[in-house]
Structure formats: C-alpha cells, structure tokens
Design a protein around this motif. Structure first.
Motif, PDB file in Angstrom:
ATOM      1  N   TYR A 132       0.900  -1.311   0.001  1.00 49.70           N
ATOM      2  CA  TYR A 132      -0.152   0.016  -0.001  1.00 49.70           C
ATOM      3  C   TYR A 132       0.903   1.369   0.049  1.00 49.70           C
ATOM      4  CZ  TYR A 132      -3.788  -3.162   1.229  1.00 49.70           C
ATOM      5  OH  TYR A 132      -4.516  -4.309   1.024  1.00 49.70           O
ATOM      6  N   SER A 134       1.988   4.688   1.061  1.00 46.01           N
ATOM      7  CA  SER A 134       1.606   5.692   1.994  1.00 46.01           C
ATOM      8  C   SER A 134       2.801   6.772   2.034  1.00 46.01           C
ATOM      9  CB  SER A 134       1.651   5.134   3.478  1.00 46.01           C
ATOM     10  OG  SER A 134       1.863   5.875   4.447  1.00 46.01           O
ATOM     11  N   ASP A 137       4.179   6.231   6.194  1.00 45.59           N
ATOM     12  CA  ASP A 137       4.488   5.065   6.932  1.00 45.59           C
ATOM     13  C   ASP A 137       5.322   4.068   5.941  1.00 45.59           C
ATOM     14  OD1 ASP A 137       2.877   5.875   8.833  1.00 45.59           O
ATOM     15  OD2 ASP A 137       1.104   4.895   8.199  1.00 45.59           O
ATOM     16  N   THR A 253       3.711  -1.218   4.026  1.00 44.06           N
ATOM     17  CA  THR A 253       3.226  -0.126   3.412  1.00 44.06           C
ATOM     18  C   THR A 253       4.525   0.717   3.288  1.00 44.06           C
ATOM     19  OG1 THR A 253       1.601   0.024   5.210  1.00 44.06           O
ATOM     20  CG2 THR A 253       2.338   1.955   4.284  1.00 44.06           C
TER      21      THR A 253
END
Lengths: 755, 384
Positions: A132, A134, A137, A253
């Motif tokens: 993901y 980010s 993060d 992330t």
C-alpha cells in the motif's frame, strides 16, 4: 495527476457511502436465507416416516430453489461488499512464474529485492504481499496463523491435493505424520504434478519447529529490512528455517515512486501454474474480491514469445469474474521487455495482435510493452495510464457492479415473492382452526373425556352401593374377625377356661365377692374386643385406596401426564395432580379443591365404625348408665364364690361377650353397604364438582391453555399438527413476503444511491 | 262348626306361635285379674300351652335356649280359648284361632297333602269367618339379616308368599256381602322383639328400624288386603311382641342348607340368653291380640244393636227369620253377648236365684269385654 487523484478519491468516497446500504442488504438477504431454511424445515415431511396428514395441505414448496437464489444474491452482494469495502484502489499484478512479476511490483512500489523477492531459477515468493502506498508509513504488518488455521488453510489443501485423506488435527500429529511412502504411491501421470507439491509438504513438516513459535494468530509489525525471511523461500538447505509458513498474509506500507498519488494498493496475485494447492481457486478469489484492475505480465523470452494457452487461460479467468464490466476496462497485458530480444518482443506483439485482439474483434485488449525493471518506464507507461484509465472507468465499473447486484437481487426477490404468494394462497385455502379455537375444542374434548370416564367410575360405585351388591371380601373379612374374637371369647378370653375360672375363684376369695372380678373382667373384655375389631381397618383402607385408584384411572391417562411419578400410589398421584392444578401458571383452584375433597375420604375404623361398635359393646358394661331404668347384668354376675360359681360366671360373661361380638359384627356387616354409599356419594360429588360446576368449563380451558404441551406431548400428527404447521408456515411465508416485498420497496432508494 | 269368634294365623312353624298363644294368654290373664272372669282353653290348646311352658322352664334350667329353625307350617292347629265367668262355664266368650299351612292355598299342591285334602273345607270355612288375620313374624330374621344373601334368605324364611296368599284369601272373604259389616283386623306381629326395645328391661334401640322393616316387607301384603277389600275397611295393626320378655339374642346363626328345590339356601337359628337370674317371663304387647278380638266382639255388638233398631221397622217375619237362623259372627254375637245363651240357659234353670246370678255374670263378662276392648293399646302398638 491531481485530477486523477481527485477522481480516484471520489471513487473511494462514493464506495464508502455504499457500505451501509450493502451491509444492510446482505443482512436482509441473510435473514431471508435463514427464513427460507426454516420454511424448508417446517414444510418438510415428518422424518419419522409415518404418513403426514399435513403434507397434502402444505404442498411441497421448492425451498431449495429459493435457497439457491438467496445464495446467488449473497454471492453477488459479497462481491459488491468487497469492492465498496476497499479503502484503496487495488491493482493486481498477475502472470506466470518467471515473467518478471516481482520485478514489476518492485518498480511500481519502489521496493527492492529485500522486500519483494525476485530471482532467477527457483521461485522465491513464499507469501503474496499487498503493498500500500503511504507517503508517511513504512513497514510491514504480518497476520500470523494460529496452529488450527495453519493446519486448515495450509496443510489440509496439501492433503486434499495429494489424496492423503484426513489432515492432521494438531501440529504434533502433523510432525509425526509419515509422508515418506507417499511418493511411491503416486502414479506416473500424477507424479510430475504432485511430486513437487509433496516436496513442499515435507519441507513444511521438516521445518515445523522453526515456525511453530509464530503460530500465534497475532499481527506482527516488521521492519522492511527484515521482511524477506517472512515472505521468501530460503536458500535450499536441509535445516532451513521457514517462518514464512506461519504468515497468513502480509501488508507492506511504503511510499510509491509517484507524486501526488492517491490511496493505492498493489496485490501480488498468485501465479497460475504454481505448484501449490488450489492455485486457480485462490487466483479467482483474488480477482473477484481484492482488485480493481489487473496487470498481466508476459515476458517474451526465447521459449515464451508466443501467446500461449496458459496465457489465454489466465485472461479467460479474468473474463469469468469480470461479468459487469468490459474485461478491457479491467486488465492490461504488460509485455515485459526487460532483457528480451527485440525479435522475441516483436513476435509476441505480433502474436497478441493477431491471435488475441483480432480474434476478439472490436476493441482489443490493452497491451503495453515496457521493461518491468525500468521504474520510470513502468511509472510512465503503465502505472500512470492505468490510473488515468481507472479514474474514468472505476465509477462506471462500480455502478455496473452495483446495478448488477441490484438486478440479481430484484429478480430473485420477485421470484421468491411470487412463490411465497402462491404458497400463501394455498395456505389460506387450508381452513384450519386457530390456536384459540383448538384450545377451546381441546378443553371441551378433555372435559367430555373426563366426564364420560368419571361417570363410568361413579356408575361402578353406584353398583357397589346397591342393596343387592354383595361385597363378599368385606363380609368374609368381618366374619373372619368375628370368628377370631369369638374364639378368643370361648377360650376363656385368651386364658383358657380353667385358668380363667381359677383366677376368678382366687379373686372371689380375695374380694369376698364375685362382682368386683366380674366388673373388672367385663371392662377388660370390652376394651380388648373394641381393639380386636379394629382389624377390619385394613379392608376399609383398601376400599379407600381402591377408590383413589379408580378415580385416578377415571381421570384418564391424559391428566395424569401432568404428574411426574405415575407409578406411585394413587393417593400420591392425585395429590400431585392437585398441586399441579393449584400451582399452575394459570391456576385451576376449583379443580384442585375438588381433588382435595376426593383425597379427604375418611373410612377408618375409628371414625366410621368404632362409635357404633362401642354401642354394641355396651352389653358388657357392669352397670347400666341409668340403673333406674335398666337393671343391667347385675343378677347375672352375682354368683356363689365357689368353683361352680366361677364356672357359672364364665358362662354368663361368655354369653354377654358372644352377644357383644355378634352385635359388633352386625354393626360392621352394615359397613360394606355404608362404605359403598359413602364412596358413591363422594364419587357423585366429585363428578358434579369436577365436571359440572359453574367454574368447570373455564378451568378446563385454563388447564388446556397452561399444559397443552404436556397434555398432548406427541402432538406431531393429526389435525392439531396440521393446524400448528399451517399456522407456522403462514407466519413464516408472510414474513418472507414482507421481507421480499421490502426488497422491492427499497429498490428505488438503492437505485437512487447507486446513481 | 263350633260357634265362636274366629281368627286365623299364618306364619312359618317354629316361629313361636304356641309361645305367642302362651304370651297372649298370660297377658289376658293379667288383664282379667280380679274381674271374676277367667281364661279357659280347649283341651288341645291347653296341652300345647302346657308343653310350651314346660319347655320354657327347661330352658331356664339350661341357662340358654335356642329357638328352633324356622320353616313353613306343615300341619293345621286350632287354638281354642274363651273368656269365662268364674264358676260358670256356660257364661263365656269363645275364641278359636286357626294355624294352617299357607301352602294349602295352592290348589295345585293341596291334593299332594292328605291332611290338606281332609281339612281344607273346614279350614276354608274358618278363614272365611275369621275376624282377624294374625301374622306372626320372627323379628330376628328380619333384623339380623344384614348381608344381601341373608336378606334374600329372610324372604323365604318368613314365608311372604304364603302370607300374602293367605291375606288375599282372607280379605276376599271379608269383602263378601255377608261379611262386610263384620269387623276385620290384620295384625302384623313381630315376635321375640326383646332385643330391639328398651321398654321391657332391655337396652335395644332399634324399634324404629324394626317398624320400618316390617312396613317395607309387608307393604305389598297390606296393599293386597286393601285392594281385595275394596268395599269395606280393614284395620291393620302393628304389634311387636316380646314373647318372653326376659331373653336377649346372643347370636343369630345363618346356616348353609338347601331349599326344597335343592338350591343353596340359608336357615336362621337364634341363640338366646336370659337377661336376669332367675328369669321372669314378662311378655309385652301380646295382649293386643286378645284386645283386638274383644274390640271386634264389642264392635259387632254395636252393629247388632243398630241392626235391631233397623229391624223394628222392617218386616216382622223377615226379622224373625233372621233371628231364628243365627249363624257365623252375628250368631255368636247374639248368642254369647246379646243374651240368647242366657235365655237358653234360663230355660234349664229352676232356681230364680241362679237365674239372677247367671245374669249378673253375663253382665260382668260383657263389662270385662268392653273394658278390655277400651283399654289403651300398648305403646308399641300402632294402627297402620
């Protein structure tokens, strides 16, 4: 890019709006499913195998068809839910092994080989990660298996694939399981396919101690620098640790190398053709629920430069789950040109043009050629165009998915509603009494049943009370007791005539009179005789017990169902029944009191017979109560104080005692008739009070209302069963119609939201 | 047939009929005490009564006695007693009480008995002329029958069939025109009632039950009598009698036996004891029988006087003819009560003094008769 981001954010926002509606719809269809299952059970014939009188009335509705329809609805709604629940726009990366899938993922995510393993030779990806974007993060969250989920989700599929039967139920069992001989059992056709699968299983078994500590079910946060051991196969080694086996899934992330990027996720799709169990099933599941778009990576090497059958199969699977959108909106074929010969690249593109896009006609598949390892090329030629495409296509695709779900639910809902309506009409046609009518009818039936039975019992009592009824047993018992008393009298009152005379003579001499001794003897004899005649008590008790037993039987087997212990004495049964009636949730005080009245029958010797027996024994009084009126036996008791006088006294007292005994037995001989009349009177009174009293009808209704289940315990057949089932089905069908009607009623709202 | 006031008695033999006669005589003697009138018995009657008194004495010595088992009367007996002026046997009121087997009434069975064939005509004539039908009842059989089997046996033992047939025959005769104006009384007389009453030295309290039982068991007999005597009235008198007055029933014994048809049956035997030592015979209510007979005679005399008054205005010849042909009850009334006997007697007397004395005794007898008739009945006695 900013515009794309805004558009994609809007897509995600709108998806969030759908969530509660979809959840509500799923919940409703889940309840419809439960209702259909309940209906199926309620309408099913009795499994006992006995003829079911309710079946002709109920018909045989096809709840299986309804259940299948509900399943369809729930399946399509589940797909919609997965779509609207996604907080990110997910792009799947698919492709067969060794086509550079991991390399493309690295390029898309900005990660490297330490987080997304790639390599030459053996496959290295052990755990498929989701990555993901980010901006802030950076790390990985690993959701760990428990021992049970590991055995069920990892080991059991191996067992199924290899045909090994029941999977181990514990790690110990798994560790002990013998897989050595399995390879020998594989046929020549299966061996190429299954031998590597078996090898993976054996690796897992051998390394069990290396990952056992991690089977905790918890979520671990891991730094990306340490992620590799959790997601990649180790270097081949006999003692290699395999902690990745404890990982259920991994979410990484990090900041993707693209500016102004929205919430974006990358999903490493399981490769088709991998030698792991259920590969295709997992692949389909991922396509359906996890991603909004898929990039199929194809690397044209010397041996892979043609659009092969396996590649076609992969697109076919994508097409199968892409029912609501054009597959070309959903997939992109990335020709991974990195390290490939231009002629191979050209050959593949040519093949794609001719065999894939021309064959399908119309708009062709989206094909992009780029070096998967070239991050700029991937970003500019793949990711950016894909995101631009999704910004436009996702609202359309989302709407199509939702409209499809609405259509499916609507069609099934209408079909179910039609069936329910037809069924309701059929049920309405079945005229069955209401539960209140049934309860009243049953109360009347029970009352009539008890009345007839009790009347029969009272008739029996009446017969026994008739003048010409001869209670032989009673008379024989009285005769027996009389003869015993008489024998005692004739035996010198139990002492022997000689001894009695001698005793009398001795007392004559002491008292210088015969009267004191005679008086004392008369008193003693009177008391003793009254006591001896009490032996008839046993028969009086028996008659009373028979009365209770007769009453308990007359009340019939149904009422005694209210009593726990019917094997005990009738008195106990009646007492318990009275208590049940008195303490019932809907008390029946008059019926209980009537039973109490029946239990209060007093037939004992002391109460009934003794007063009259005492009267019969008065002849043994030494002096009369009224000497002025009656001389009493004084002249008989005055005898000479000699042996002859003692004999004379014995003779006279014996005569008096015989007379007293005879009169007492005469009194008792009237007892059978009197007893029978008493019991008859009690019986008549009971019958009147129990059956004909003003409150009787009402209390019988209360009785039935309070104890219907206990009074009719096997109430699964017959008219009552039909009624009960029809009423239940009517209720269920009405509920089903209401719920499917709600589906139609809610449709405009859903559609409005959809649009 | 001897000119006398007649009564018929029907009941099982061994019920104590002779004892009843003995008791009747004893109580009558008590009533006659000091009246100048005595009680005389016919020879046969005196023999029976004497035998009965001897048996009673023996029983006293034996300190316990048993009444014989009951059974239907098998032979005919005639008890002749008369109220007689002391010292003058010609001044008397003779009574004749017939005891005969009830079975003789059945024309089918009558020929089977030689005695019946020989005596039936006389017997029938006696019944026809009887002023009283006396039905002695063994009280203990009624009262001691407590089980259904015993109650069924009592019906046979008390000879209800015979009694009812006899009552019908007697009532039919009483209803004949020539007897309609004659008195008629049916006496139901339970015997040996000592145990059930407390008015004669006993402690019994069952007089009401005895009365109810007699009423219940003889209801049909009384109904038959009333139905047959539809043109006249018949007195029904209930007279429970203590025949001894000094005994108590110790035990009633129901004995298994077989009846004449060979079927199982029960017989009853009563065992009695004396209430006191020495026992004193005190019959009670037995005098009712004589009292009722005297009432019949007195009532007959009243009727006869009314007849005489009526005759005075009738054809002289008719009256004369009737008077010269006296017969039956009216003949006896004329003969013994109205002075004909005295007139006949006077013709044979030669002493005026004797004639006067005899006339006085005749008046004395008549006065006694009237006194007895008017004496209040025993309290136990009821007219139904």
């Amino acid at each position: 890019m900013s515009s794309i981001r805004e558009q994609l954010d809007e897509v995600l926002r709108r998806r969030g709006e759908y969530r509660p509606v979809v959840e509500e719809e799923i919940d409703r269809w889940t309840r419809i499913g439960q209702l259909v299952a309940t209906l199926g059970e309620a309408a099913a014939p009795d499994l006992a195998g006995e003829p079911d009188p309710a079946q002709p009335v109920l018909g045989a509705p096809d709840t299986a068809e309804m259940a299948a329809a509900v399943e369809d609805c729930l399946a399509v709604l589940a797909t919609v839910r997965a779509r609207v629940n996604r907080g990110t726009v997910n792009i799947g990366v698919s492709g067969r092994a060794r086509n550079g899938k991991s390399t493309v993922l690295q390029a898309l995510s900005g990660l490297d080989d330490r987080q997304i393993p790639s390599g030459r030779g053996q496959p290295v990806t052990a755990v498929r990660s989701r990555i993901y974007h980010s901006a802030t993060d950076r790390g990985a969250r690993l959701r760990m298996h428990t021992a049970a989920s590991f055995l069920a989700e990892v080991i059991a599929p191996y067992h199924a694939e290899l045909g090994l039967g029941r999977a181990p139920q514990s790690l110990e069992e798994f560790a002990r399981h013998g897989y050595g001989h399995v390879a020998d059992g594989l046929g020549p056709q299966d061996k190429p396919r299954l031998a590597p699968v078996l090898a993976r299983l054996q690796e897992a078994q051998e390394a069990v101690e290396s990952y056992r500590p991690y089977l905790t079910g918890e979520t671990r946060t891991v730094d990306l620098t340490d992620i590799r051991q959790w997601v990649a196969y180790p270097e081949p080694s006999a003692q290699a640790a395999r902690p990745y086996l404890a990982v259920r899934d991994a979410a990484i992330t990090c900041a993707f190398p693209l500016e102004d990027l929205t919430a974006l996720g990358l999903v490493d799709m399981p490769g088709l053709g991998e030698l792991v169990p259920r590969a295709e099933e997992h692949h389909l599941d991922g396509l359906r629920n996890d991603i909004d778009f898929v990039i199929v990576v194809k690397r044209p090497t010397d041996t892979n430069s043609m659009w092969a059958q396996e590649d076609a199969r992969a697109l076919q699977l994508i097409g199968s789950v892409c029912t609501t959108a054009d597959v070309r909106d959903f997939a992109l074929v990335l020709v991974n040109t990195g390290g490939c010969l231009p002629e191979n690249i050209a050959a593949l593109q040519d093949d794609l043009d001719k065999r894939l896009n021309n064959a399908s006609g119309g708009r062709g598949y989206w094909v992009v050629a780029a070096d998967g390892a070239d991050r700029d090329a991937v970003r500019d030629q793949v990711l950016r165009p894909v995101l631009e495409h999704l910004a436009l296509a996702l609202p359309r695709m989302d709407r199509a998915a939702i409209e499809d779900a609405v259509r499916v639910c609507e069609e099934h809902g209408e079909r179910i509603a039609e069936q329910a309506a037809a069924w309701a009409q059929r049920l309405r046609a079945a005229a069955v009494p209401t539960s209140t009518e049934q309860s009243i009818a049953r109360a009347e039936e029970l009352r009539a049943e008890v009345a007839a039975s009790v009347q029969g019992w009272v008739d029996t009592l009446k017969g026994r009370a008739a003048d010409d009824f001869e209670d032989t047993e009673f008379y024989e018992r009285i005769t027996e007791v009389h003869q015993e008393v008489r024998a005692w009298v004739l035996d010198g009152f139990g002492q022997g005539a000689d001894a009695w005379r001698q005793r009398a003579l001795n007392r004559f001499r002491v008292d210088r009179a015969s009267l004191p001794f005679a008086s004392a003897e008369l008193n003693r004899i009177r008391v003793e005789m009254a006591r001896r005649f009490s032996a008839v008590d046993s028969l009086l008790s028996r008659r009373r017990d028979e009365y209770w037993a007769g009453l308990a039987a007359a009340l019939g087997p149904r009422l005694t169902l209210l009593v726990e212990d019917t094997a005990g004495p009738a008195q106990h049964v009646l007492s318990e029944l009275a208590a049940v009636l008195r303490d019932a949730p809907e008390p029946c005080p008059e019926l209980a009191e009537t039973l109490g009245f029946a239990l209060d029958v007093r037939l004992d010797y002391r109460t009934r017979a003794l007063p009259r027996v005492r009267r019969a024994l008065e002849v043994l009084l030494p002096e009369p109560d009224d000497p002025a009126h009656d001389s009493g036996p004084a002249t008989l008791l005055s005898v000479p104080r000699t042996d002859e006088g003692a004999g004379l006294l014995l003779e006279r007292i014996t005569q008096l005692a015989r007379q007293a005994a005879y009169d007492a037995q005469g009194v008792l001989a009237q007892e059978p008739g009197t007893t029978a009349q008493v019991l008859f009177a009690y019986g008549e009174q009971f019958e009147d009070a129990f059956v004909r009293a003003e409150s009787s009808e009402a209390e019988f209704r209360r009785l039935v209302a309070g104890f219907q289940d206990r009074l009719w315990p096997g109430d699964r057949t017959g008219p009552q069963a039909v009624s009960a089932r029809v009423h239940r089905l009517r209720h269920l069908v009405a509920e089903l119609r209401r719920m499917t009607g709600d589906a139609r009623a809610q449709r405009p709202e859903t559609e409005r939201r959809t649009r | 047939m001897t000119l006398s006031f007649k009564a018929s008695m029907v009941g099982p033999s061994r019920v104590g009929k002779t004892t009843l006669i003995t008791a009747i005589l004893a109580e009558t003697e008590t009533m006659l005490a000091g009246s100048g009138i005595s009680l005389a018995m016919g020879e046969e009657t005196e023999l029976r009564v004497r035998r009965n008194r001897r048996n009673l004495r023996r029983a006293v010595e034996g300190r316990e006695f048993e009444a014989s088992s009951l059974g239907g009367t098998q032979s005919m007996a005639l008890y002749d007693v008369s109220l007689q002026a002391v010292g003058d046997s010609s001044v008397q009121i003779p009574f004749s009480i017939l005891d005969y087997p009830g079975g003789w009434l059945d024309p089918d069975t009558r020929p089977q008995s030689t005695a019946a064939k020989e005596s039936w005509a006389a017997c029938e004539a006696h019944i026809t002329e009887s002023l009283m039908l006396l039905v002695p009842v063994e009280a203990a059989v009624l009262m001691e029958a407590v089980t259904p089997a015993q109650r069924r046996a009592a019906v046979d033992l008390l000879g209800f069939e015979d009694v009812q047939a006899m009552a019908r025959k007697w009532a039919q005769a009483r209803n004949q025109p020539e007897h309609r104006e004659e008195p008629a009384v049916l006496v139901l007389a339970p015997l040996k009632c000592e145990k059930y009453f407390d008015d004669n030295g006993g402690q019994g309290r069952e007089s009401a039950r005895l009365r109810e039982l007699v009423r219940e068991k003889y209801r049909e007999t009384v109904a038959v009598v009333n139905a047959e005597a539809k043109n006249r009235a018949i007195r029904v008198v209930y007279a429970p009698i203590d025949t001894y007055g000094c005994v108590d029933l110790i035990e009633g014994e129901w004995i298994q036996t077989v009846d004449v048809y060979g079927d199982p049956a029960l017989d009853f035997r009563g065992h009695y004891r004396f209430r006191e030592i020495p026992p004193v015979v005190r019959p009670k209510a037995a005098g009712t029988v004589m009292q009722e007979l005297c009432r019949c005679v007195v009532a007959g005399q009243d009727v006869e006087e009314r007849r005489r008054a009526a005759a005075a205005v009738a054809v002289y010849q008719q009256a004369l003819e009737r008077k010269v042909e006296p017969k039956g009850f009216w003949g006896a009334v004329d003969y013994y009560v109205s002075g004909e006997a005295l007139a006949n007697r006077n013709t044979r007397l030669d002493s005026r003094q004797t004639i006067v004395a005899t006339a006085q005794r005749q008046q004395q007898l008549k006065a006694v008769l009237e006194r007895i008739a008017k004496e209040p009945a025993d309290q136990r006695v009821e007219e139904w």
